[in-house]
Write an enzyme that holds these catalytic residues in place. Structure first.
Site, PDB file in Angstrom:
ATOM      1  N   CYS A 248       0.892  -1.180   0.144  1.00 34.81           N
ATOM      2  CA  CYS A 248      -0.176   0.038   0.041  1.00 34.81           C
ATOM      3  C   CYS A 248       0.907   1.174   0.177  1.00 34.81           C
ATOM      4  O   CYS A 248       1.439   1.653   1.186  1.00 34.81           O
ATOM      5  CB  CYS A 248      -1.048   0.179   1.214  1.00 34.81           C
ATOM      6  SG  CYS A 248      -1.925   1.562   1.245  1.00 34.81           S
TER       7      CYS A 248
ATOM      8  N   GLU B  17     -23.684   0.914   2.650  1.00 33.90           N
ATOM      9  CA  GLU B  17     -23.983  -0.458   3.028  1.00 33.90           C
ATOM     10  C   GLU B  17     -22.605  -0.935   2.757  1.00 33.90           C
ATOM     11  O   GLU B  17     -22.026  -1.952   3.353  1.00 33.90           O
ATOM     12  CB  GLU B  17     -25.138  -1.049   2.313  1.00 33.90           C
ATOM     13  CG  GLU B  17     -26.495  -0.297   2.844  1.00 33.90           C
ATOM     14  CD  GLU B  17     -26.725  -0.633   4.217  1.00 33.90           C
ATOM     15  OE1 GLU B  17     -26.437  -1.960   4.620  1.00 33.90           O
ATOM     16  OE2 GLU B  17     -27.069   0.266   5.039  1.00 33.90           O
TER      17      GLU B  17
END
Lengths: 789, 340
Positions: free
Chosen positions: B73, B310
């Site tokens: 990352c 969600e």
């Protein structure tokens, strides 16, 4: 009949036989339970489910209940309980959520009786009703408790705690319809078995999960709870609100708690993490366990008292795959190792001393504390069985007052206030402190300072003038050793002219014959007097005082100034050795092995000038003038230790600070830290906050300097809405504005904030300074004429 | 659609974060749709990275760098490199693991294992760490593992949420340092746990070592208060208001733990298959085990109608489940070490 007889044997045997014993299990245990007549114990775990018979000398495996080639998860037990009425009946709580009952009376190998799979999550606990044969209660991770009638195929009622997972359920021993449940969120609920719709009562017992609870076997009102917050609490449930009557703080989360039979105030606990011991507490003495069992090597998962009326046998199972029977008489008693005496000094030298009465009463000289009868009987238990109780401890407290005049601490306060520890050249500091000490009639300390100055001052300065002086002195005063002269010369070369006696004494220092009887005598005297300065005075006599005067007043100043200009590190040249008049005094006591030591001693007392004569010729070659400062370090170190030992930690720390790097490496950090802590503690007791702060600041121990970092929270109000800033951060919760904004740059100030006391505007120190250089008005534009000084 | 009060709460949180750290990273921004969780997340981050603790600040960021590098990352490596320098870290260390002090280098192995195959964590790892620096190191480890997780997860989350919400900013970060210099053995990666089950690796049973009963007490003992903070996080992530049913949440959580070798006795794993469609399972597994690969979106089709919040919730669940799994393994190893 048969049952009866077994009970009696168990009871009768308990008094006589039985021993601490253990057996290896095949797998870690999660829970154990004992049958009513105390002859058998069942052990349950993920991979074990066995019954052992308790015989006199050993455990004997009776039955393995895990049958079948590949046992299902129904055998993986989180909890097990043996029915206390029906000796063939057992129940287990399975980690997969099943509640299983077992009938030992079955003829087949598989003793499984009923299987209830109503819970959706792991069942943490099962509990039989103490008197009702067919009633079983379960509590599960899914938050429900269920009551089963073993004659039916499914549960008869379901209780919803509405507050997370159920960790424990326990029927009350005395109230037929009542049971208690403890929860993962810290709550404890009381239920009536007839009313599944709503709990009777709920209260928060712990922060974090309540792992266990246990009703007192005799007192119907008492419920003990244990939680992840490392506490055991005893609640009185008879009142309207559950009242906490006792609280025991343990060192690890409490996994199980069991009241001890026949002992009203005793309970046993074990932990589920880190701590492997079993403790028995007397809840009235919550700070020290009454007894400890330390056999297990991994966490104890199940404890049970072997017989419900016998307090002497405790059974325990553990993750280390062992099953133990502990005899109470074999338990460790931590209280026996506790120190029953207490001793404390008061600020002004008073001494308070508490000890067992038996110890003190034997001392005929003891005088009772004048403030009345100050005996505190701390504990006195009337119990039938002495071995079962905490030792009867009755302590007497005596306070010894010191004679006010002889032991006043004024000198300490004054010294602390007047000493200079930094901010001036080394020599000046020494002189100043020497002067302070002298004025407070502490000649020894004063002399020490002077000697330190001489030892550690830059020799370069001293060298040249010193030499000259010496020469001249030698000429004029034949009595003096060349050594002594030189030493003197650097510091106070001219002093010799002032007083002969002093010159002499210094020369005496130089003497190298330790065998001198005078010397030894002096030493002894020194020792005696060192404790109290007042007396010491007389012994060093006028001579010393005079010396000091000479040093400090007349010549020192010149010398110091010179010194200061030169680099302090240059210590290579050293001929001052002999002059150290004071260092030896302190160090001498135990040894006279090093030459200068003896010399020093001599100096103090030797009054025979003749000897010095003889030395004159020798002295110079004997002592190289090039001794480095480090040469003295061992002596100084010993001197500091000596002062600290004598209780004058003030001196030790002050010298440590003033000498700084010169001596620091010589003394180990722990000792330094110890001295600093002691001194700071003293200073703070005398409320000398400024001095203590200075000391903290000047110390080089990291442990000390960080003291200034504690309690440095500053509570501020929001600059907009004027209300307190409740949380940390730079934003006010109420008005959502950044607090403490710099009036110049409009950014939040995170470091030094300076503000005008007139208009209360402010900002970064630097910004405000710059601003006010060019403008007289407040940067915020309020029109106030701010001033920065 | 957030209620006004919630919006305010979020903006206040961001403001606080902004003022105290000077930036709000992309991950936190993604969490804005769940203010309750965001708050406890930020608090934990702040506590671990900036508050008093057993580790010096530069160490913490360096550990974070190591953890993030494990998953390639770049963004987080860069972020923590910058913070590392800001808190006074030695720039030399950033040249690679060899330049770091030995204590940190020792963490490399456990970092690797925890990142990819946490079930390999053994008390011998802890031992090797301990032989060098004893108890401090224990604490350090704890802290580290958390941090690392956090970072890693964070980045998981980050990458996913980034692509899911079609935010393309993800690649704009400066290639400050090649992350591989902070790790060793770059080929070490996730392997199917199930496939290795025949080996001697035992299934980790939650009933024998759970966060609530065991992990919490230990971690709190080693690094005070962190237990409460993490507890709060785990709790809030599972109780977040959302359209997903509790069963689905539990399925996701248990599925991740299952993938990492942790089993619940009281869970019927058939439910996972019923509740999670195939592509969702694939997605979850990819995110949990191969976060590096998720830069290329594999977003399950069935998700199209779902709201952003969600989706983010699912990612949060994955992140926390992973964090807890790694913590459990690490803490169990420490426990074993303490007993031995």
């Amino acid at each position: 009949m048969e049952k009866m007889s077994r009970v009696t044997t168990a009871l009768s045997s308990s008094g006589v036989s039985g021993r601490t014993m253990f057996c290896h299990l095949d797998a870690p245990a999660n829970a154990i339970s004992v049958c009513r007549d105390a002859t058998q114990v069942v052990v349950a775990g993920r991979n074990i489910f066995k019954i052992y018979a308790l015989e006199e000398e050993q455990f004997v495996e009776k039955l393995n209940l895990r049958v079948g080639r590949k046992p299902s998860l129904n055998f993986s037990c989180a909890d097990v309980m043996w029915h206390q009425m029906e000796e063939n009946l057992l129940a287990t709580a399975a980690t997969n959520g099943a509640v299983v009952t077992w009938n030992l009376g079955k003829p087949s190998r598989n003793k499984q009786d009923q299987l209830f799979t109503e819970h959706k999550r792991t069942v943490n606990k099962v509990c039989f009703h103490p008197t009702e044969v067919y009633m079983l209660l379960s509590g599960s991770q899914d938050g429900f408790m269920k009551c089963f009638d073993l004659r039916k195929k499914e549960s008869v009622s379901t209780f919803s705690g509405q507050s997370e997972s159920v960790r424990d359920v326990q029927f009350s021993m005395k109230d037929y319809f009542t049971f208690a449940a403890s929860f993962e969120n810290g709550n404890v609920q009381l239920w009536d078995i007839r009313r599944p719709d709503r709990y009777e009562r709920m209260f928060t017992a712990h922060t974090g999960p309540v792992f266990c609870c246990d009703w007192h076997p005799d007192d119907r009102g008492w419920l003990a709870t244990g939680g992840r917050d490392k506490m055991v609490k005893v609640w009185d449930m008879t009142t309207n609100r559950a009242k906490e009557v006792y609280c025991v703080q343990t060192i690890a989360s409490v996994a199980r708690v069991k009241w001890r039979p026949e002992r009203k105030f005793h309970l046993a606990t074990c932990s589920m993490m880190v701590d492997h011991n079993i403790y028995v507490w007397d809840v009235r003495r919550p700070f020290i366990p009454f007894a400890t069992f330390e056999e297990h090597k991994d966490v104890t998962t199940g404890i049970v008292w072997r017989h419900q009326h016998d307090p002497h046998f405790l059974l325990s199972g553990s993750k280390d795959s062992t099953l133990y029977q502990h005899m109470f008489k074999d338990a460790t008693r931590p209280v026996d190792k506790a120190n029953p005496e207490g001793l404390c000094f008061g600020l002004f030298g008073d001494l308070a001393f508490a000890a067992k009465e038996s110890l003190i009463s034997s001392d005929a000289n003891r005088k009772p504390y004048p403030g009345g009868d100050r005996r505190y009987p701390i504990f006195f238990f009337k119990k039938p069985d002495p071995t079962e109780q905490f030792a009867h401890v009755s302590s007497a407290l005596s306070v010894f007052e010191t004679d006010l005049d002889s032991n006043r601490m004024d000198w300490f306060v004054k010294t602390a206030q007047l000493y200079l520890l930094s901010g001036k050249p080394f020599a000046e500091l020494c002189d100043h402190n020497a002067k302070v000490a002298r004025e407070l009639k502490r000649p020894q300390v004063s002399t020490t300072w002077t000697m330190l100055k001489i030892m550690f001052s830059d020799p370069a300065n001293l060298m040249t003038p010193g030499a000259n002086h010496n020469l001249s002195k030698l000429g004029s005063l034949p009595l003096m050793n060349s050594f002594s002269m030189k030493e003197m010369g650097s510091g106070m070369g001219t002093e010799s002219r002032l007083e002969r006696s002093k010159g002499e004494s210094r020369q005496d220092n130089i003497h190298l014959e330790p065998g001198n009887s005078h010397i030894s005598n002096n030493n002894e005297e020194n020792e005696e007097t060192e404790g109290s300065e007042g007396q010491a005075e007389y012994m060093f006599g006028d001579a010393e005082l005079d010396d000091d005067d000479l040093y400090s007043m007349e010549h020192d100043n010149q010398a110091e100034e010179q010194e200061y200009t030169l680099p302090q590190e240059a210590f290579q040249l050293r001929h001052e050795i002999m002059d150290n008049p004071s260092a030896p005094e302190h160090l001498q006591q135990d040894k006279a092995d090093s030459p200068h030591v003896s010399g020093n001693e001599a100096e103090v007392t030797c009054l025979t000038p003749i000897e010095s004569f003889s030395l004159i010729s020798i002295s110079q070659p004997l002592f190289s003038p090039h001794l480095p400062a480090s040469f003295f370090c061992p002596i100084v170190r010993e001197m500091l230790s000596y002062y600290a030992e004598q209780g004058d930690v003030q001196m030790a720390v002050s010298v440590l600070i003033v000498l700084g790097d010169r001596i620091r490496k010589e003394i180990d950090d722990l000792t330094q830290e110890h001295w600093y802590m002691s001194y700071i503690d003293l200073l703070q007791r005398f409320e000398l906050w400024n001095v203590s702060n200075e000391v903290i600041k000047l110390s080089t121990c990291s442990a000390i300097t960080c003291l200034n970092q504690t309690s440095t929270t500053l509570h501020i109000n929001c600059s907009n809405c004027k209300r307190p800033m409740s949380n940390k951060g730079w934003i006010c919760d109420r008005c959502h504005q950044c607090a403490s904004v710099c009036a110049v740059c409009h950014h939040v100030v995170k470091g030094l904030f300076v503000w005008c006391q007139g208009c209360s505007h402010g900002g970064h120190l630097e910004h405000i300074m710059n601003w006010l250089k060019s403008s007289a008005h407040c940067p915020a534009g309020c029109g106030h004429l701010c001033e920065y000084t | 659609v957030m209620v006004n009060g919630e919006k305010e709460r979020v903006s206040l949180l961001f403001m606080k974060a902004l003022v105290s750290t000077g930036s709000v990273d992309a991950v936190s921004q993604q969490m804005a749709s769940h203010p309750q969780y965001l708050e406890s997340f930020l608090r934990t981050q702040h506590y671990i990275l900036h508050m008093d603790g057993p580790l010096p600040l530069p160490y913490r960021h360096y550990i974070a760098i190591m953890a993030a590098a494990r998953h390639h990352c770049n963004y987080l490596v860069y972020l923590h490199s910058a913070q590392f320098l800001r808190v006074g870290g030695d720039p030399l260390w950033l040249q690679g693991l060899e330049a770091a002090p030995p204590r940190l280098r020792l963490l490399d192995h456990i970092n690797k294992v925890l990142a990819h195959q946490p079930w390999l964590t053994a008390c011998s790892h802890i031992q090797s760490l301990d032989s060098s620096c004893d108890i401090v190191c224990l604490k350090e480890r704890i802290q580290k593992s958390q941090e690392e997780r956090e970072k890693r997860e964070e980045r998981l989350l980050q990458t996913q949420t980034l692509q899911q919400t079609d935010m393309e900013e993800e690649e704009e970060m400066i290639c400050f340092a090649d992350p591989t210099r902070f790790i060793t053995d770059p080929d070490f990666c996730y392997q199917e746990f199930a496939r290795r089950e025949e080996d001697h690796f035992q299934v980790f049973r939650v009933q024998d070592y759970s966060w609530e009963d065991h992990g919490f007490s230990l971690v709190n003992r080693l690094y005070s208060d962190i237990g409460h903070l993490l507890d709060d996080r785990f709790r809030s992530v599972t109780t977040l208001p959302s359209l997903h049913s509790p069963d689905l949440k539990r399925a996701i959580w248990n599925y991740i733990h299952c993938v990492l070798g942790i089993r619940y006795d009281d869970y019927d794993y058939g439910e996972v298959n019923q509740l999670l469609e195939r592509d969702l399972k694939l997605y979850i597994k990819a995110v949990a085990c191969f976060p590096d690969a998720t830069k290329t979106p594999v977003c399950p089709l069935s998700w199209a109608p779902l709201k952003t919040s969600e989706r983010i919730h699912v990612n949060l669940l994955i992140m926390e489940a992973r964090l807890q799994a790694e913590l459990l393994y690490a803490l169990r190893a420490i426990t074993q070490y303490m007993i031995a």
